[in-house]
Design a protein around this motif. Structure first.
Motif, PDB file in Angstrom:
ATOM      1  N   ARG B  36      16.476  60.297  61.642  1.00  0.00           N
ATOM      2  CA  ARG B  36      15.854  60.461  62.938  1.00  0.00           C
ATOM      3  C   ARG B  36      15.532  59.112  63.552  1.00  0.00           C
ATOM      4  N   ARG B  37      15.548  59.080  64.867  1.00  0.00           N
ATOM      5  CA  ARG B  37      15.186  57.875  65.588  1.00  0.00           C
ATOM      6  C   ARG B  37      13.671  57.868  65.736  1.00  0.00           C
ATOM      7  N   LEU B  38      13.068  56.713  65.545  1.00  0.00           N
ATOM      8  CA  LEU B  38      11.614  56.614  65.607  1.00  0.00           C
ATOM      9  C   LEU B  38      11.171  56.516  67.071  1.00  0.00           C
ATOM     10  N   ASP B  39      10.912  57.686  67.678  1.00  0.00           N
ATOM     11  CA  ASP B  39      10.473  57.681  69.076  1.00  0.00           C
ATOM     12  C   ASP B  39       8.987  58.035  69.167  1.00  0.00           C
ATOM     13  N   ASP B  40       8.503  58.158  70.379  1.00  0.00           N
ATOM     14  CA  ASP B  40       7.074  58.435  70.582  1.00  0.00           C
ATOM     15  C   ASP B  40       6.638  59.723  69.907  1.00  0.00           C
ATOM     16  N   GLU B  41       7.496  60.725  70.050  1.00  0.00           N
ATOM     17  CA  GLU B  41       7.137  62.030  69.487  1.00  0.00           C
ATOM     18  C   GLU B  41       6.992  61.948  67.964  1.00  0.00           C
ATOM     19  N   ALA B  42       7.954  61.260  67.350  1.00  0.00           N
ATOM     20  CA  ALA B  42       7.915  61.124  65.892  1.00  0.00           C
ATOM     21  C   ALA B  42       6.671  60.365  65.464  1.00  0.00           C
ATOM     22  N   LEU B  43       6.329  59.333  66.227  1.00  0.00           N
ATOM     23  CA  LEU B  43       5.147  58.545  65.895  1.00  0.00           C
ATOM     24  C   LEU B  43       3.879  59.378  66.011  1.00  0.00           C
ATOM     25  N   LEU B  55      -7.163  60.568  56.545  1.00  0.00           N
ATOM     26  CA  LEU B  55      -7.268  59.136  56.801  1.00  0.00           C
ATOM     27  C   LEU B  55      -8.183  58.812  57.984  1.00  0.00           C
ATOM     28  N   GLY B  56      -8.364  59.786  58.848  1.00  0.00           N
ATOM     29  CA  GLY B  56      -9.197  59.550  60.025  1.00  0.00           C
ATOM     30  C   GLY B  56      -8.364  59.014  61.177  1.00  0.00           C
ATOM     31  N   ALA B  57      -8.778  59.321  62.400  1.00  0.00           N
ATOM     32  CA  ALA B  57      -7.967  58.993  63.569  1.00  0.00           C
ATOM     33  C   ALA B  57      -7.734  57.493  63.790  1.00  0.00           C
ATOM     34  N   PRO B  58      -8.785  56.652  63.718  1.00  0.00           N
ATOM     35  CA  PRO B  58      -8.541  55.228  63.997  1.00  0.00           C
ATOM     36  C   PRO B  58      -7.567  54.596  62.992  1.00  0.00           C
ATOM     37  N   THR B  59      -7.729  54.909  61.716  1.00  0.00           N
ATOM     38  CA  THR B  59      -6.843  54.347  60.699  1.00  0.00           C
ATOM     39  C   THR B  59      -5.423  54.857  60.886  1.00  0.00           C
ATOM     40  N   ALA B  60      -5.312  56.143  61.169  1.00  0.00           N
ATOM     41  CA  ALA B  60      -3.989  56.726  61.390  1.00  0.00           C
ATOM     42  C   ALA B  60      -3.301  56.024  62.553  1.00  0.00           C
ATOM     43  N   ALA B  61      -4.056  55.764  63.611  1.00  0.00           N
ATOM     44  CA  ALA B  61      -3.497  55.092  64.785  1.00  0.00           C
ATOM     45  C   ALA B  61      -3.040  53.683  64.419  1.00  0.00           C
ATOM     46  N   LYS B  62      -3.819  53.011  63.594  1.00  0.00           N
ATOM     47  CA  LYS B  62      -3.505  51.636  63.225  1.00  0.00           C
ATOM     48  C   LYS B  62      -2.200  51.556  62.420  1.00  0.00           C
ATOM     49  N   VAL B  63      -2.103  52.463  61.432  1.00  0.00           N
ATOM     50  CA  VAL B  63      -0.898  52.480  60.603  1.00  0.00           C
ATOM     51  C   VAL B  63       0.325  52.808  61.456  1.00  0.00           C
ATOM     52  N   THR B  64       0.160  53.789  62.333  1.00  0.00           N
ATOM     53  CA  THR B  64       1.270  54.196  63.187  1.00  0.00           C
ATOM     54  C   THR B  64       1.701  53.062  64.117  1.00  0.00           C
ATOM     55  N   ALA B  65       0.698  52.366  64.648  1.00  0.00           N
ATOM     56  CA  ALA B  65       1.008  51.273  65.573  1.00  0.00           C
ATOM     57  C   ALA B  65       1.772  50.162  64.858  1.00  0.00           C
ATOM     58  N   ALA B  66       1.354  49.891  63.615  1.00  0.00           N
ATOM     59  CA  ALA B  66       2.030  48.846  62.846  1.00  0.00           C
ATOM     60  C   ALA B  66       3.486  49.232  62.604  1.00  0.00           C
ATOM     61  N   LEU B  67       3.694  50.504  62.347  1.00  0.00           N
ATOM     62  CA  LEU B  67       5.059  50.976  62.122  1.00  0.00           C
ATOM     63  C   LEU B  67       5.892  50.865  63.405  1.00  0.00           C
ATOM     64  N   ALA B  68       5.272  51.254  64.510  1.00  0.00           N
ATOM     65  CA  ALA B  68       5.978  51.220  65.790  1.00  0.00           C
ATOM     66  C   ALA B  68       6.414  49.803  66.143  1.00  0.00           C
ATOM     67  N   LYS B  69       5.563  48.852  65.811  1.00  0.00           N
ATOM     68  CA  LYS B  69       5.819  47.469  66.159  1.00  0.00           C
ATOM     69  C   LYS B  69       7.120  46.973  65.523  1.00  0.00           C
ATOM     70  N   SER B  70       7.328  47.350  64.268  1.00  0.00           N
ATOM     71  CA  SER B  70       8.491  46.798  63.577  1.00  0.00           C
ATOM     72  C   SER B  70       9.727  47.704  63.636  1.00  0.00           C
ATOM     73  N   LYS B  74      14.412  52.589  66.152  1.00  0.00           N
ATOM     74  CA  LYS B  74      15.471  52.374  65.167  1.00  0.00           C
ATOM     75  C   LYS B  74      15.638  53.633  64.344  1.00  0.00           C
ATOM     76  N   GLU B  75      16.819  53.761  63.762  1.00  0.00           N
ATOM     77  CA  GLU B  75      17.038  54.877  62.839  1.00  0.00           C
ATOM     78  C   GLU B  75      16.246  54.599  61.562  1.00  0.00           C
ATOM     79  N   VAL B  76      15.480  55.574  61.111  1.00  0.00           N
ATOM     80  CA  VAL B  76      14.671  55.350  59.909  1.00  0.00           C
ATOM     81  C   VAL B  76      14.866  56.476  58.901  1.00  0.00           C
ATOM     82  N   THR B  77      14.729  56.126  57.632  1.00  0.00           N
ATOM     83  CA  THR B  77      14.804  57.136  56.579  1.00  0.00           C
ATOM     84  C   THR B  77      13.393  57.427  56.088  1.00  0.00           C
ATOM     85  N   PRO B  78      13.186  58.607  55.488  1.00  0.00           N
ATOM     86  CA  PRO B  78      11.860  58.947  54.977  1.00  0.00           C
ATOM     87  C   PRO B  78      11.357  57.914  53.973  1.00  0.00           C
ATOM     88  N   GLU B  79      12.283  57.432  53.098  1.00  0.00           N
ATOM     89  CA  GLU B  79      11.868  56.472  52.081  1.00  0.00           C
ATOM     90  C   GLU B  79      11.292  55.217  52.712  1.00  0.00           C
TER      91      GLU B  79
END
Lengths: 449, 314
Positions: B36-43, B55-70, B74-79
């Motif tokens: 799957r392509r990492l789009d807004d919906e997936a994030l 994990l709580g909303a703020p932490t979840a947002a932080k982790v997600t944002a870090a992922l989005a940044k890099s 892009k096409e991403v695998t679950p692993e």
């Protein structure tokens, strides 16, 4: 419970209500916030998703967008949906079987089973005049059986004598036999805490269930539970078959998500809630009222019921007569404060009033807590009868004596006297305005200036 | 229902416990990102899944944002996602994974154990007593839960199991007075460690919390540096309320570290991630069962990788 969720949803709905008309995008945006608010309140993800979907389906229909107050309509739909999710009607324990009726309590370690067992036993014995026996099948936790024996004594309910080294199944059999011979109406079986994934212990529960054929199988669950609530409830239900849920520690400041989740995944009603450490701190669960409280619409019905229970009729009438004559003295002030404390203090009262949910935070900041009530009572108790009847005689030296007597300061005494004066003025205004005036000016007209 | 044979050894138990915790989270991630392509919906969905793991909303947002940044668009695998999320979580948890070490210069090293009702304080004390005894320390227990019926008997059973003397009074006695006696006696006998149990209390009950400050005050009176460690016992099934618990117990009792219990269930214990982020309090140990051996040191990498469904050693 529910305060945080109530606050979050309140903000969302405030914005909605301000809008004259709503587009589909507005509703979607609001629902996204509802979803996050529910998730943050520890409502489980699958439950949140189905909830939001149901609300969206009804909300984007024409009935909302064309209505005069679309914001209100959305709030109403959320309210209705919450009620549906929590179960529409309050349901009590169903013990209509050939006695002895068995109630089996199950749950994780530390959810409060033993205390709840004693509370239910006490309630059935005191309120419903049943002959009740408690039996602990907990051979896991050290001293668990002794704990129930002690609690049974406190609750004035019989407990099955402890025989060391028995298995839970044997204890259950012995309990059933003792209950039949002893002519008991109800037997409560307190089981050991166990993880819902511990296969050996779950089979043990099945065995106990088959021996005792319970009329009620209650899952005791901590209201502070997070997202795992659904797994716990579902597994216990699948494996043992639940008839109801008892939520404990509802007096904590948990977000109440567990209540919503567990009901939704098992379909079992929440039958009772534990609201404190004392053995009488057990209440019925009223879904509609809780839904209103979540949405900050207040729970006036509970307030009135509670008031009716706690306020003595005679005293209230006496006070009303005095108020009409304008002869409200410090003794009356003290008795009012006592009644307020009976109603659960400021916090308890405020939570039940419509629209106060959000104000509560500010009130907490302003340090309005129950210790003030206690202090006020102490100060008035330190006055002489003459002073209580006629506050005007209280001058500097008397104030010093009262302060010393009540362990407070002269400033505290002054504050109480000021409050009393404000209140007397307010009462006179009420009399002058009469019933209609009060309706017209509302509470605003009563605020001391 | 799956019937599982009990894994032997603590690592196996911990992993079995934690991977059960991880099942739904990782199932979610796998379902979410298969080719799957990492789009807004997936994030957004990933963010929800993280919230659902407590994990709580703020932490979840932080982790997600870090992922989005890099990885955005892009096409991403679950692993790949799992590895990324695990690394992010580990980064947060690594600094707080600190075992509880009894300073030998303190005699006794005083450990006060606090928490809300039913989190497993007494059981944790029993396990800690075993741990310190095995480390060659002489341990004493103080049955400071004078409120709950049979709490004292429960601790006494643990005392017998671990060979540690238990200082107790009757139910209903003054907890602070008992703690005073226990500390005095532990000093006299030259004990290495004194573990003090307290009654469970909800953190929003002002009067019960005031009672706890009294206990702390009494300990201060005898040794102004004690308690040397104040542990808050947190139930892993607890949701976001854990934040309030840490906040208030830290303010009132000066909590210095956490113990997370009941991690052998399906509870994900994800709330410790946001707790670590917000408070930075050391997490000393985790409880993964009912026997004395089931208290283990907290390991950030194992916890994070297991939480996301990766092999602990990887």
């Amino acid at each position: 419970m529910f305060e945080t969720l109530s606050g979050r949803l309140g903000d969302v709905f405030d914005r909605l209500r301000k809008r004259g008309s709503l587009s589909e995008a507005d509703v979607t945006a609001a629902l996204r916030e509802v979803r996050v608010a529910l998730l943050e309140a520890d409502v489980a993800l699958p439950v949140v998703k189905s909830f939001v979907d149901k609300v969206r389906n009804r909300a984007v229909g024409s009935e909302v967008l064309r209505s005069v107050t679309p914001g209100q309509m959305v709030v109403k739909i959320v309210h209705d949906q919450l009620v549906e999710m929590l179960g529409a009607e309050a349901s009590d324990l169903d013990l209509e079987v050939v006695p002895p009726a068995v109630i089996m309590l199950v749950g994780l370690q530390g959810s409060g089973k033993t205390t709840t067992t004693a509370k239910i036993g006490r309630r059935l014995a005191k309120r419903d005049k049943k002959k009740v026996m408690l039996a602990s099948l907990d051979v896991q936790r050290p001293a668990a059986q002794e704990q129930l024996a002690v609690l049974g004594e406190q609750a004035e309910v019989n407990t099955l004598p402890i025989v060391k080294g028995e298995t839970p199944a044997t204890i259950a059999k012995r309990a059933m036999q003792a209950a039949r011979f002893g002519g008991y109406d109800v037997v409560l079986l307190d089981t050991a805490g166990r993880l819902h994934i511990d296969e050996a212990l779950m089979s043990e529960l099945v065995e106990v269930r088959d021996i005792s054929k319970p009329a009620e199988t209650l899952l005791v669950a901590d209201s502070l539970t997070g997202q795992d609530a659904v797994n716990i409830a579902q597994q216990f239900n699948d494996r043992i078959g639940l008839s109801g849920i008892v939520l404990t520690r509802v007096d904590g400041d948990g977000r109440g998500g567990a209540a919503l989740s567990m009901r939704a995944v098992t379909g079992c009603p929440i039958k009772l809630v534990g609201v404190g450490e004392r053995l009488d701190a057990l209440e019925g669960f009223h879904p509609d009222r809780i839904a209103s409280r979540i949405l900050g619409m207040g729970d006036v019905v509970s307030l009135v019921e509670k008031a009716a229970e706690s306020i003595e009729q005679e005293e209230a009438e006496k006070l009303a007569r005095k108020m009409q004559k304008g002869g409200f003295d410090l003794d009356d002030f003290a008795s009012q404060i006592r009644q307020m404390r009976k109603l659960g203090g400021m916090g308890g009262l405020m939570g039940m009033l419509p629209g106060v949910g959000k104000m509560k935070k500010q009130l907490a900041g302003a340090n309005v807590d129950d210790s003030i009530l206690v202090k006020t009572e102490a100060i008035i108790s330190s006055m002489t009868p003459t002073e209580r009847r006629n506050a005007k005689v209280i001058h500097a030296s008397r104030k010093r004596r009262i302060a010393a007597g009540s362990g407070t300061t002269v400033q505290d005494v002054n504050r109480v006297l000021k409050q009393y004066k404000d209140l007397s003025v307010m009462m006179k205004k009420v009399n002058k305005m009469g019933q209609k005036g009060l309706m017209r000016h509302g509470l605003q007209g009563l605020m001391p200036r | 229902m799956t019937t599982e044979t009990k894994p032997k050894g603590w690592l196996g138990r911990l992993r079995a416990g934690l991977s059960r915790s991880a099942q739904s989270l990782t199932g979610g991630i796998t379902g979410l990102f298969t080719k799957r392509r990492l789009d807004d919906e997936a994030l957004e969905e990933l963010e929800e899944l993280l919230i659902a793991a407590d994990l709580g909303a703020p932490t979840a947002a932080k982790v997600t944002a870090a992922l989005a940044k890099s990885r955005y668009d892009k096409e991403v695998t679950p692993e790949e996602i799992k590895g990324f999320v695990a690394d992010e979580i580990e980064k947060t948890l690594a600094p707080v994974a600190q075992p509880l070490v009894a300073d030998p210069a303190r005699k006794p090293f005083v450990v006060l154990v606090v928490g809300v009702n039913g989190t497993g304080k007494t059981t944790t004390i029993g396990k800690l007593a075993r741990h310190f005894r095995d480390a060659g320390k002489s341990v004493m227990l103080a049955a400071g839960d004078t409120f709950r019926a049979a709490a004292i008997e429960q601790l006494q059973v643990w005392g017998e199991r671990t060979g540690a003397p238990v200082i107790a009074r009757d139910t209903g006695a003054d907890a602070a007075g008992l703690v005073y006696d226990a500390l005095t006696q532990a000093r006299k006998e030259g004990r290495d460690v004194l573990l003090i149990d307290t009654a469970g209390r909800l953190h929003n009950k002002a009067d019960l919390m005031a009672e706890l400050t009294k206990v702390v005050r009494v300990i201060h009176k005898i040794d102004d540096e004690a308690p040397h460690a104040t542990l808050l016992v947190l139930d892993a099934t607890t949701g976001q309320n854990a934040h309030r618990q840490v906040e208030i117990f830290r303010e009132i009792a000066g909590v210095t570290g956490l113990v997370v219990t009941k991690l052998d269930g399906t509870a994900r214990g994800g709330v410790v991630v946001s707790l670590a982020e917000r408070f930075g309090l050391p997490i000393h140990a985790v409880g993964v069962g009912e026997t004395a051996e089931d208290l283990r040191p907290f390991e950030a990498r194992a916890f994070a990788r297991n939480l996301t469904g990766l092999d602990a050693e990887g």
